[in-house]
Design an enzyme around this catalytic site. Structure first.
Site, PDB file in Angstrom:
ATOM      1  N   SER A  10      12.661  33.752  36.179  1.00  0.00           N
ATOM      2  CA  SER A  10      12.629  35.132  35.708  1.00  0.00           C
ATOM      3  C   SER A  10      13.945  35.519  35.029  1.00  0.00           C
ATOM      4  CB  SER A  10      12.359  36.075  36.880  1.00  0.00           C
ATOM      5  OG  SER A  10      13.384  35.951  37.844  1.00  0.00           O
ATOM      6  N   HIS A  11      14.999  34.754  35.274  1.00  0.00           N
ATOM      7  CA  HIS A  11      16.257  35.010  34.568  1.00  0.00           C
ATOM      8  C   HIS A  11      16.689  33.818  33.724  1.00  0.00           C
ATOM      9  CE1 HIS A  11      16.437  38.319  37.473  1.00  0.00           C
ATOM     10  NE2 HIS A  11      17.150  38.909  36.565  1.00  0.00           N
ATOM     11  N   GLU A  18       6.625  41.680  37.684  1.00  0.00           N
ATOM     12  CA  GLU A  18       5.493  41.250  38.521  1.00  0.00           C
ATOM     13  C   GLU A  18       4.266  42.119  38.259  1.00  0.00           C
ATOM     14  OE1 GLU A  18       6.600  39.987  42.709  1.00  0.00           O
ATOM     15  OE2 GLU A  18       8.476  40.948  42.104  1.00  0.00           O
ATOM     16  N   ARG A  66      14.323  31.570  57.119  1.00  0.00           N
ATOM     17  CA  ARG A  66      14.961  31.090  55.896  1.00  0.00           C
ATOM     18  C   ARG A  66      16.093  32.022  55.498  1.00  0.00           C
ATOM     19  NH1 ARG A  66      11.111  29.984  50.776  1.00  0.00           N
ATOM     20  NH2 ARG A  66      11.477  32.208  50.460  1.00  0.00           N
ATOM     21  N   PRO A  79      18.404  33.861  52.647  1.00  0.00           N
ATOM     22  CA  PRO A  79      17.914  34.382  51.369  1.00  0.00           C
ATOM     23  C   PRO A  79      18.090  33.423  50.186  1.00  0.00           C
ATOM     24  CG  PRO A  79      19.327  36.000  52.461  1.00  0.00           C
ATOM     25  CD  PRO A  79      19.355  34.779  53.304  1.00  0.00           C
TER      26      PRO A  79
END
Lengths: 343, 343
Positions: free
Chosen positions: A47-48, A189, A302, A304
């Site tokens: 997305s980046h 999204e 998890r 981040p």
């Protein structure tokens, strides 16, 4: 896959930088923007990544960003505040110009802050806070965006998707890093749901009349909601105040007014805060950090940045994979051909 | 109601302070703790009001808090960092001792931070950040607590309910203030569901095996969840790192280990950060703030402190209402009678 080629970080950075230069960005801006894009591709944060190139050049051609802007740093040696005037250029170069001084001031004063003003914001914030953590300081970063988000209890757009990012240095290892939008989901999204013709999950958005909606088109006409209801709304509002009002730059509603519906990269500011553990009396910060973070792993939670770091390890061992089609497009763009969409 | 008496802030403060002194707190601590309790009653935040008195005295009698501790401030004149060693006393006096210096340093340096160490944490954070905003600086405050909360994706307690509070000064008006737990709900709310024998809403908690539960007793054996899923979990973790590791004080799991199941007020630290708008180049901050906040009202969205401010206005006009029963108990306690529960 046969369709993929694998490039080193430097090789891909050279290609992307040349493509951005071909599109009209100054060499220094092309270098800085390309570094952010390639870090995102390396960490499989698409997305980046490469797909942002077209948007950068569209924003440049739209006259919103200054292609040659040279950031101007102002600060006083006896104060822990740095102001970087991006003079209408993209944000990554402004950040890179100020970051070493921010880390130095944090080390000297214990806490320091850097305001980036008048930039065209481009980039996730995690590459910035991660770079500061690698320089040994903890860092918090935040910025407004365009007004796509309604406050809790509200009925229309007011706040940006206002990201908040944080990094904490871990001696001998990769930093603890998070970076999230304070909206429940990113605008991109919602766009994907619209393209796929699939309904949104409940709680993502309201329509133009302020009613809850799962219709992506109605949501784009209406507003996104904040994460965590009134708590996320409060954090997003704090970001407007600190990275807008405090630093004397635009609120998200002001960025949107300037953008006037063109949906180009937003023009506004950013605030970064850096902390030096030594100055606050941290006792054995490495062991203390490990005591906390090891417990995440022990209970199967998890961290981040874990997914990004796994992708990065893969990219570092076999190269960063890009499609032959994207490779050809990048090569064409470096010759000054018009930008095309990369996927 | 016939059962209520209405007292001025000062009159109620005098009563509560005397009750706390009667229970063994030093005059300075009684004064500071009482101020927080009466501010909470004034604003109808009962969860931090009179009913906390019994807990304060129980914590004192449990040997966890030092009744006579004199906070010790250390700082260097050329640095924007203040360390306040509470020496095992309750937090409000430590905050009050350091707050004027924090505001002064923020004004002089642009940004400043204050770490409170080794305190027995008592109080919501909003009275603290609000006091700083009234002194003209924006302020952010955070602290760990006891480990009642599982991280996103985790199966057991690790994080505290870790509150985050922020205040922004509004010239000529009350500040913009928020203060929230980073858990989806406060532990006290789960206790209330247990007492009422009502199920918890979905998404509040997991049981001792890490499975989602709506049974309040199972939740108290298990763990609360963070607000906003992985995003709230990231913020709560940041608070452990900044207000625990950075300042060289206890993580929530360490506070809980020290508490050893007694559920007394937690012993740990707190971090406050203050910002002076002038130093960052805020242009007309009052008008700019108003431009943002007026839009909340215009679209019917409540500001986070609006309910408290309405209650405060009522308390200031007619007095702070307390029951005759609580009044009698306070009077008895000031004569050194054993503390009783106030409701």
């Amino acid at each position: 896959m046969n369709d993929q080629v694998y490039l080193s970080f430097d090789a891909l950075h050279h290609l992307v930088s040349a493509a951005l230069s071909g599109g009209g960005l100054s060499a220094r801006h092309a270098d800085a923007v390309a570094r952010v894009i390639v870090k995102a591709e390396r960490d499989q944060c698409r997305s980046h990544g490469l797909y942002r190139i077209a948007g950068v050049l569209k924003t440049l051609q739209g006259g919103v960003a200054e292609a040659e802007a040279v950031p101007e740093i102002s600060h006083s040696d006896d104060k822990p505040i740095i102001k970087v005037n991006a003079r209408g250029g993209f944000s990554p170069l402004a950040f890179e110009c100020g970051a070493p001084l921010l880390a130095e001031k944090a080390g000297r004063f214990g806490i320091a802050a850097m305001a980036i003003n008048d930039c065209v914001h481009f980039s996730a914030l995690w590459p910035e806070v991660e770079q500061l953590a690698e320089a040994g300081v903890a860092a918090l970063a935040m910025c407004p965006s365009n007004a796509y988000v309604a406050p809790a209890g509200g009925i229309r757009k007011l706040l940006g998707t206002n990201p908040l990012a944080f990094a904490w240095p871990c001696t001998g290892g990769l930093p603890y890093v998070f970076d999230f939008a304070t909206s429940v989901a990113a605008r991109g999204e919602v766009e994907l749901h619209r393209l796929d013709n699939t309904p949104l999950p409940q709680g993502w958005a309201i329509d133009a009349e302020g009613r809850p909606t799962t219709d992506p088109a109605a949501a784009l006409d209406g507003a996104l909601l904040t994460f965590g209801a009134h708590k996320g709304s409060a954090v997003a509002t704090m970001i407007e105040l600190l990275a807008g009002v405090l630093i004397g730059d635009l609120l998200s509603i002001e960025s949107s007014a300037l953008d006037n519906g063109r949906l180009l990269a937003p023009r506004h500011g950013e605030l970064l805060i850096a902390f030096a553990p030594d100055a606050f009396g941290a006792a054995s910060p490495a062991a203390h950090t490990q005591k906390l973070l090891a417990e995440f792993t022990a209970q199967g939670a998890r961290l981040p940045s874990q997914r990004r770091y796994a992708a990065r390890a893969q990219s570092l061992s076999r190269g960063i994979g890009i499609s032959r089609e994207n490779l050809a497009k990048l090569q064409q763009m470096s010759s000054g051909l018009m930008p095309t969409e990369l996927h």
